[in-house]
Design an enzyme around this catalytic site. Structure first.
Site, PDB file in Angstrom:
ATOM      1  CE  LYS A   1      30.856 -21.595 -54.930  1.00  0.00           C
ATOM      2  NZ  LYS A   1      31.431 -22.310 -53.774  1.00  0.00           N
TER       3      LYS A   1
ATOM      4  CD  GLN B   1      24.025 -22.508 -50.705  1.00  0.00           C
ATOM      5  OE1 GLN B   1      24.052 -22.762 -49.504  1.00  0.00           O
ATOM      6  NE2 GLN B   1      24.477 -21.379 -51.199  1.00  0.00           N
TER       7      GLN B   1
ATOM      8  CE  LYS C   1      21.189 -19.077 -49.156  1.00  0.00           C
ATOM      9  NZ  LYS C   1      21.983 -19.279 -47.941  1.00  0.00           N
TER      10      LYS C   1
ATOM     11  CE  LYS D   1      25.765 -24.947 -46.185  1.00  0.00           C
ATOM     12  NZ  LYS D   1      25.737 -23.477 -46.392  1.00  0.00           N
TER      13      LYS D   1
ATOM     14  N   GLY E   1      33.064 -22.301 -47.405  1.00  0.00           N
ATOM     15  CA  GLY E   1      32.952 -22.375 -45.940  1.00  0.00           C
ATOM     16  C   GLY E   1      31.516 -22.205 -45.480  1.00  0.00           C
ATOM     17  CG  ASP E   2      27.571 -22.922 -43.367  1.00  0.00           C
ATOM     18  OD1 ASP E   2      26.920 -22.022 -43.921  1.00  0.00           O
ATOM     19  OD2 ASP E   2      27.126 -23.534 -42.372  1.00  0.00           O
TER      20      ASP E   2
ATOM     21  CB  THR F   1      27.502 -13.693 -45.771  1.00  0.00           C
ATOM     22  OG1 THR F   1      28.143 -14.658 -46.601  1.00  0.00           O
ATOM     23  CG2 THR F   1      26.102 -14.159 -45.459  1.00  0.00           C
TER      24      THR F   1
ATOM     25  CG  ASN G   1      32.338 -14.802 -42.389  1.00  0.00           C
ATOM     26  OD1 ASN G   1      31.423 -14.844 -43.194  1.00  0.00           O
ATOM     27  ND2 ASN G   1      33.457 -14.148 -42.639  1.00  0.00           N
TER      28      ASN G   1
ATOM     29  CB  SER H   1      31.306 -18.409 -53.549  1.00  0.00           C
ATOM     30  OG  SER H   1      31.836 -18.514 -52.260  1.00  0.00           O
TER      31      SER H   1
HETATM   32  P1  NDP Z   1      30.635 -19.021 -37.783  1.00  0.00           P
HETATM   33  O1  NDP Z   1      31.023 -20.393 -37.386  1.00  0.00           O
HETATM   34  O2  NDP Z   1      31.671 -18.056 -38.222  1.00  0.00           O
HETATM   35  O3  NDP Z   1      29.807 -18.330 -36.595  1.00  0.00           O
HETATM   36  C1  NDP Z   1      28.650 -18.912 -36.066  1.00  0.00           C
HETATM   37  C2  NDP Z   1      28.197 -18.067 -34.884  1.00  0.00           C
HETATM   38  O4  NDP Z   1      26.948 -18.548 -34.435  1.00  0.00           O
HETATM   39  C3  NDP Z   1      29.141 -18.163 -33.701  1.00  0.00           C
HETATM   40  O5  NDP Z   1      29.124 -16.955 -32.992  1.00  0.00           O
HETATM   41  C4  NDP Z   1      28.508 -19.298 -32.883  1.00  0.00           C
HETATM   42  O6  NDP Z   1      28.830 -19.261 -31.503  1.00  0.00           O
HETATM   43  C5  NDP Z   1      27.034 -18.968 -33.076  1.00  0.00           C
HETATM   44  N1  NDP Z   1      26.204 -20.151 -32.842  1.00  0.00           N
HETATM   45  C6  NDP Z   1      26.300 -21.361 -33.443  1.00  0.00           C
HETATM   46  N2  NDP Z   1      25.360 -22.200 -32.945  1.00  0.00           N
HETATM   47  C7  NDP Z   1      24.673 -21.485 -32.031  1.00  0.00           C
HETATM   48  C8  NDP Z   1      23.606 -21.781 -31.183  1.00  0.00           C
HETATM   49  N3  NDP Z   1      23.000 -22.993 -31.185  1.00  0.00           N
HETATM   50  N4  NDP Z   1      23.148 -20.814 -30.361  1.00  0.00           N
HETATM   51  C9  NDP Z   1      23.716 -19.589 -30.347  1.00  0.00           C
HETATM   52  N5  NDP Z   1      24.753 -19.249 -31.136  1.00  0.00           N
HETATM   53  C10 NDP Z   1      25.209 -20.188 -31.964  1.00  0.00           C
HETATM   54  O7  NDP Z   1      29.520 -19.216 -38.915  1.00  0.00           O
HETATM   55  P2  NDP Z   1      29.034 -18.193 -40.030  1.00  0.00           P
HETATM   56  O8  NDP Z   1      29.010 -16.818 -39.476  1.00  0.00           O
HETATM   57  O9  NDP Z   1      29.790 -18.485 -41.259  1.00  0.00           O
HETATM   58  O10 NDP Z   1      27.547 -18.715 -40.282  1.00  0.00           O
HETATM   59  C11 NDP Z   1      26.453 -18.287 -39.481  1.00  0.00           C
HETATM   60  C12 NDP Z   1      25.156 -18.599 -40.205  1.00  0.00           C
HETATM   61  O11 NDP Z   1      25.147 -17.931 -41.473  1.00  0.00           O
HETATM   62  C13 NDP Z   1      24.900 -20.079 -40.499  1.00  0.00           C
HETATM   63  O12 NDP Z   1      23.512 -20.308 -40.463  1.00  0.00           O
HETATM   64  C14 NDP Z   1      25.380 -20.207 -41.949  1.00  0.00           C
HETATM   65  O13 NDP Z   1      24.790 -21.296 -42.605  1.00  0.00           O
HETATM   66  C15 NDP Z   1      24.909 -18.887 -42.514  1.00  0.00           C
HETATM   67  N6  NDP Z   1      25.576 -18.459 -43.737  1.00  0.00           N
HETATM   68  C16 NDP Z   1      26.941 -18.293 -43.777  1.00  0.00           C
HETATM   69  C17 NDP Z   1      27.547 -17.854 -44.922  1.00  0.00           C
HETATM   70  C18 NDP Z   1      28.994 -17.539 -44.988  1.00  0.00           C
HETATM   71  O14 NDP Z   1      29.434 -16.959 -46.001  1.00  0.00           O
HETATM   72  N7  NDP Z   1      29.788 -17.829 -43.966  1.00  0.00           N
HETATM   73  C19 NDP Z   1      26.763 -17.643 -46.163  1.00  0.00           C
HETATM   74  C20 NDP Z   1      25.338 -17.755 -45.996  1.00  0.00           C
HETATM   75  C21 NDP Z   1      24.795 -18.188 -44.825  1.00  0.00           C
HETATM   76  P3  NDP Z   1      29.996 -20.253 -30.942  1.00  0.00           P
HETATM   77  O15 NDP Z   1      31.273 -19.644 -31.404  1.00  0.00           O
HETATM   78  O16 NDP Z   1      29.771 -20.237 -29.489  1.00  0.00           O
HETATM   79  O17 NDP Z   1      29.719 -21.605 -31.564  1.00  0.00           O
END
Ligand code: NDP
Length: 450
Positions: free
Chosen positions: A93, A114, A117, A129, A168-169, A212, A244, A381
């Site tokens: 997962k 993961q 976690k 993943k 998603g991620d 999250t 997100n 999830s």
């Molecule tokens: P999203 O794609 O929804 O958002 C990612 C955000 O991070 C955007 O604002 C993006 O900006 C920014 N970002 C990406 N790369 C960079 C960078 N190099 N420098 C600065 N900003 C950056 O992703 P999520 O919110 O889903 O995921 C964010 C993190 O949380 C990841 O590490 C993910 O693995 C982790 N995570 C997510 C989960 C989930 O349920 N969604 C669960 C557990 C962990 P821009 O739009 O400009 O790219």
């Protein structure tokens, strides 16, 4: 720095030799192995059974070609991945990430993390993943759909409701999950739970979108209450990212009485001393898929600054990195400490470098590591899988209550493990050990099967 245990040093040396040019994966493995020093002393049986040697090697890594046709009629080719890291406690997962930086190293670090976690959530889920180096930014709806369909056409050969259930991620939200689910549904002629994060009308779970970010704040609230007899109320907070995780972390932080003053995307950060207006951020990021700088054009008094790093120089009580790996380095961590930060909790995966974590820990900053503090998404999830199996849906309040209970338990299990293994309050060590123990137990019980 060398490991104290010659055995762990040997394991790490082998991982380095087998996985050259994979810095993110090596960083994640090193952190877990460092936490396991006291475990290998107490549990020679785990060493003898090669449990750790097996855990650092994925059960399976699938890499595939993803061809698709863009709006001009040109053929494009991306690379797809799925790592099936560890299935000792349940089906693999873990999310799918679409971002140009995706490569074997990133996917393996995420899959490895993961595993621990998912174990911490207490639900029966193994670690996996996947993703692609496809960049959804700037693509049309039609291009996104064709890419997702092509990606799923191959991925579906390797997943299943009792085998591997992606979600998603980064870069993969409800829209992308919908296109992938549609393709799976059509080709398999089944509606089985092969993805989570589905729309409610197709078997999704209420609270998954928020999980999250909300879970992160439930963890922080419990950490502050237990260790400092304090709470989020009245605290000034900086949240990085505006995707997100970040958006729903801000929403819950505000509900708990915190004041969030800054957020960013990959171009730059906004600062609003009066507190971020989340409805404006949601309109820009969720509805219009725009850039965060538009916030400063719409909200009087708000500032926009090009570049991301400056955000960590803003004075705050709590910092929540919610964007990407290694976004807080030693210099940024030192700035946060100099400005009096009391707690840092990771919403993103591995957003703090090892040097940054060391600075936080040396300076008595409460530190919630990603494996523990951002487990809320995968927990819900898991609850989506349960609801699908039961052909039943819980209400928002029911799922939210279960999420909160899981996050509170994760905090206490990590905290108790840190005490038991002699470093009270070191939640990096506590989360790694607590997550590891359950997987190790299952692997011991099943013999050398995997
Ligand atoms: P999203 O794609 O929804 O958002 C990612 C955000 O991070 C955007 O604002 C993006 O900006 C920014 N970002 C990406 N790369 C960079 C960078 N190099 N420098 C600065 N900003 C950056 O992703 P999520 O919110 O889903 O995921 C964010 C993190 O949380 C990841 O590490 C993910 O693995 C982790 N995570 C997510 C989960 C989930 O349920 N969604 C669960 C557990 C962990 P821009 O739009 O400009 O790219």
């Amino acid at each position: 720095m060398a490991f104290k245990s010659a055995y762990l040093q040997g394991v790490y040396d082998t991982v380095c030799k087998r996985n050259p040019n994979e810095p993110e994966f090596l960083q994640a493995v090193r952190e877990v192995l460092e936490s396991l020093e006291p475990v290998v002393e107490k549990r020679p049986d785990l060493v003898k059974a090669g449990v750790i040697d097996r855990m650092v090697e994925p059960e399976r890594l699938i890499q595939f070609r993803v061809p698709w046709v863009d709006d001009t009629g040109a053929v494009r080719v991306n690379r797809g991945f799925r790592v099936q890291f560890n299935s000792a406690i349940g089906p693999y997962k873990g999310g799918l990430r679409f971002h140009p930086s995706v490569c074997a190293s990133v996917i393996k670090f995420l899959g490895f993390e993961q595993t621990f976690k998912n174990s911490l959530t207490g639900l029966p889920m193994g670690g996996g993943k996947g993703g692609s180096d496809f960049d959804p930014k700037g693509k049309s709806e039609g291009e996104i759909m064709r890419f997702c369909q092509s990606f799923m056409t191959e991925l579906m050969k390797h997943i299943g409701p009792d085998t591997d259930v992606p979600a998603g991620d980064m870069g993969v939200g409800s829209r992308e999950i919908g296109y992938m689910y549609g393709q799976f549904h059509r080709l398999s002629n089944t509606n089985s739970c092969v993805l989570t994060g589905k729309r409610i009308s197709s078997g999704g779970s209420l609270t998954r979108t928020e999980a999250t970010g909300y879970g992160l704040l439930y963890f922080v609230e419990e950490m502050l209450k237990t260790i400092k007899n304090d709470s989020v109320k009245g605290k000034t907070i900086v949240v990085s990212g505006s995707g997100n995780v970040a958006i729903y972390a801000v929403e819950k932080a505000q509900e708990l009485g915190g004041k969030v003053v800054a957020m960013y995307d990959s171009n730059g950060y906004i600062y609003d001393k009066d507190g971020i207006k989340l409805d404006v951020v949601k309109q820009i990021k969720e509805v219009e898929r725009g850039r965060i700088k538009e916030y400063a054009e719409r909200v009087p008094g708000a500032e926009y600054h090009e570049g991301c790093k400056g955000i960590w120089g803003i004075k705050c009580d709590i910092a929540l990195p919610c964007a990407t790996q290694n976004e807080i380095d030693a210099e940024s961590a030192q700035k946060l400490v100099d400005n009096g930060v009391m707690a840092v909790a990771e919403g993103a995966n591995m957003p703090s470098t090892p040097e940054a974590i060391e600075i936080f820990q040396k300076n008595g900053v409460l530190f919630g590591p990603a494996k523990a503090s951002n487990a809320g998404g995968v927990a819900v999830s898991g609850l989506e899988m349960s609801q699908n199996s039961m052909r039943y849906s819980w209400t928002f309040e029911e799922v939210d209550a279960k999420l909160k209970e899981i996050m509170v338990n994760i905090f206490h299990n990590s905290y108790n493990a840190s005490k038991e293994f002699g470093d009270e309050g070191n939640l990096v060590m506590g989360a790694n050990i607590a997550g590891f123990m359950k997987v190790a137990d299952a692997m011991m019980w099943q013999g050398v099967a995997y």
